[in-house]
Design a protein around this motif. Structure first.
Motif, PDB file in Angstrom:
ATOM      1  N   MET A  97     -30.635  18.039 -27.775  1.00  0.00           N
ATOM      2  CA  MET A  97     -31.439  17.345 -28.791  1.00  0.00           C
ATOM      3  C   MET A  97     -31.164  17.958 -30.167  1.00  0.00           C
ATOM      4  O   MET A  97     -31.001  19.166 -30.309  1.00  0.00           O
ATOM      5  N   ASN A  98     -31.100  17.095 -31.179  1.00  0.00           N
ATOM      6  CA  ASN A  98     -30.827  17.538 -32.543  1.00  0.00           C
ATOM      7  C   ASN A  98     -32.141  17.898 -33.240  1.00  0.00           C
ATOM      8  O   ASN A  98     -32.839  17.027 -33.748  1.00  0.00           O
ATOM      9  N   TYR A  99     -32.468  19.180 -33.262  1.00  0.00           N
ATOM     10  CA  TYR A  99     -33.721  19.626 -33.861  1.00  0.00           C
ATOM     11  C   TYR A  99     -33.568  19.792 -35.366  1.00  0.00           C
ATOM     12  O   TYR A  99     -32.520  20.231 -35.859  1.00  0.00           O
ATOM     13  N   THR A 123     -38.844  25.056 -31.750  1.00  0.00           N
ATOM     14  CA  THR A 123     -38.038  23.924 -32.194  1.00  0.00           C
ATOM     15  C   THR A 123     -38.968  22.850 -32.753  1.00  0.00           C
ATOM     16  O   THR A 123     -40.105  22.716 -32.315  1.00  0.00           O
ATOM     17  N   VAL A 124     -38.468  22.122 -33.722  1.00  0.00           N
ATOM     18  CA  VAL A 124     -39.205  21.015 -34.316  1.00  0.00           C
ATOM     19  C   VAL A 124     -38.312  19.784 -34.261  1.00  0.00           C
ATOM     20  O   VAL A 124     -37.193  19.796 -34.784  1.00  0.00           O
ATOM     21  N   GLU A 125     -38.823  18.718 -33.642  1.00  0.00           N
ATOM     22  CA  GLU A 125     -38.060  17.477 -33.529  1.00  0.00           C
ATOM     23  C   GLU A 125     -38.181  16.648 -34.805  1.00  0.00           C
ATOM     24  O   GLU A 125     -39.176  16.706 -35.518  1.00  0.00           O
ATOM     25  N   ARG A 126     -37.157  15.862 -35.051  1.00  0.00           N
ATOM     26  CA  ARG A 126     -37.145  14.978 -36.221  1.00  0.00           C
ATOM     27  C   ARG A 126     -38.202  13.877 -36.093  1.00  0.00           C
ATOM     28  O   ARG A 126     -38.483  13.402 -35.000  1.00  0.00           O
ATOM     29  N   GLY A 127     -38.756  13.493 -37.236  1.00  0.00           N
ATOM     30  CA  GLY A 127     -39.685  12.370 -37.274  1.00  0.00           C
ATOM     31  C   GLY A 127     -41.030  12.632 -36.630  1.00  0.00           C
ATOM     32  O   GLY A 127     -41.717  11.693 -36.237  1.00  0.00           O
TER      33      GLY A 127
END
Length: 313
Positions: free
Chosen positions: A1-3, A30-34
């Motif tokens: 996943m692209n964090y 980690t923080v996910e996009r959006g």
């Protein structure tokens, strides 16, 4: 996943008067996009240090992190160009108007002169200050200054926004305005990090949270997943409202295999169980001639999660 944010064993140690203080202690998150990400903990837990480290204003002692794909040490200037930050207690020049303050900040951020006016007008409209743009900031309420702070954070049209204690000191109406704005920004594709100790204010906004205690992450994950984890550990709490012989119905529920406890509180039956027994309760109601008005599983709040897991840190 692209964090959009990813840290690995991020550590910051301060040495003062012979004492060693670990402001950040092997932080992994980690923080996910959006998404809206809540960084939760009391004052002094390490929240501000973490945010300042992520944008390169504080150098870590060890560990690593990437923000928007950039290394926080090697590419901190690039990160600051792309991240909008609202620091706690953001201040402005009181003798200047809202628009003048933003034009000045836009210039400091290297925004092309030809674009400044358009960008300033755009962000003032986003935060609802277009009608107050020519008023001096010295006459602004705290809520208006907070909205101006969000406007300056939006000037670079950042993909990532980081807000430090954004609702501290706001009255209920101003806090509600802020929360609605955050949800709007999330819906427009922004990623937002909210650092706060005011769980009841911003907690319900969050898609994901991390709880930090003395520089260490003690809980991290999606709110829905963490709520399910909490229920699995603490048990299921179910509230039933029905019409009929409630006392007899409650005794029948108590005899269900996975039910631990049942009590009647006026028109409600409160059930504690080791699994979700709503289907069994519904079938039992039919058998006892009870009409179910409401059958609800109690979902733990952000405060419930905080109180349970913070003490482990």
């Amino acid at each position: 996943m692209n964090y959009i944010i990813e840290t690995k064993n991020l550590t910051k140690i301060y040495r003062s008067e012979g004492k060693i203080v670990k402001a950040l202690d092997n932080v992994n998150l980690t923080v996910e996009r959006g998404r809206i990400f809540g960084l939760l903990g009391p004052n002094g837990a390490g929240k501000t240090t973490l945010m300042m480290t992520l944008i390169g204003l504080v150098m870590p002692t060890s560990g690593s992190a990437r923000v928007l794909g950039f290394d926080i040490i090697k590419n901190s200037v690039e990160i600051r160009k792309r991240v909008g930050v609202l620091p706690e207690g953001a201040d402005f020049y009181d003798h200047l108007t809202a628009k003048q303050n933003l034009l000045y900040i836009a210039a400091l951020n290297g925004i092309n002169k030809a674009e400044r006016e358009e960008r300033v007008e755009k962000v003032l409209k986003i935060v609802g200050l277009e009608d107050a743009k020519d008023r001096k900031v010295g006459g602004f309420s705290r809520g208006m200054k907070q909205r101006l702070g969000i406007a300056q954070a939006l000037l670079k049209d950042p993909e990532l926004l980081m807000f430090d204690e954004p609702t501290a000191g706001l009255d209920p109406e101003a806090a509600r305005t802020f929360k609605n704005l955050v949800l709007k920004l999330r819906d427009e594709g922004k990623t937002i990090v909210l650092s706060t100790h005011l769980l009841f204010e911003v907690g319900p906004l969050c898609d994901d949270i991390a709880i930090i205690n003395r520089g260490r992450i003690v809980l991290h994950g999606g709110v829905k997943d963490l709520a399910e984890k909490f229920i699995a550990e603490e048990g299921y709490k179910i509230r039933v409202q029905g019409k009929g012989d409630i006392g007899r119905f409650a005794n029948a529920i108590l005899n269900l295999k996975d039910v631990r406890n049942v009590r009647v509180d006026r028109e409600y039956i409160l059930i504690e169980a080791s699994k979700d027994v709503r289907a069994e309760v519904s079938r039992l109601a039919s058998a006892h001639g009870v009409e179910i008005v409401a059958l609800e599983l109690t979902v733990p709040s952000i405060e419930d999660l905080f109180m349970k897991y913070y003490k482990w840190g």
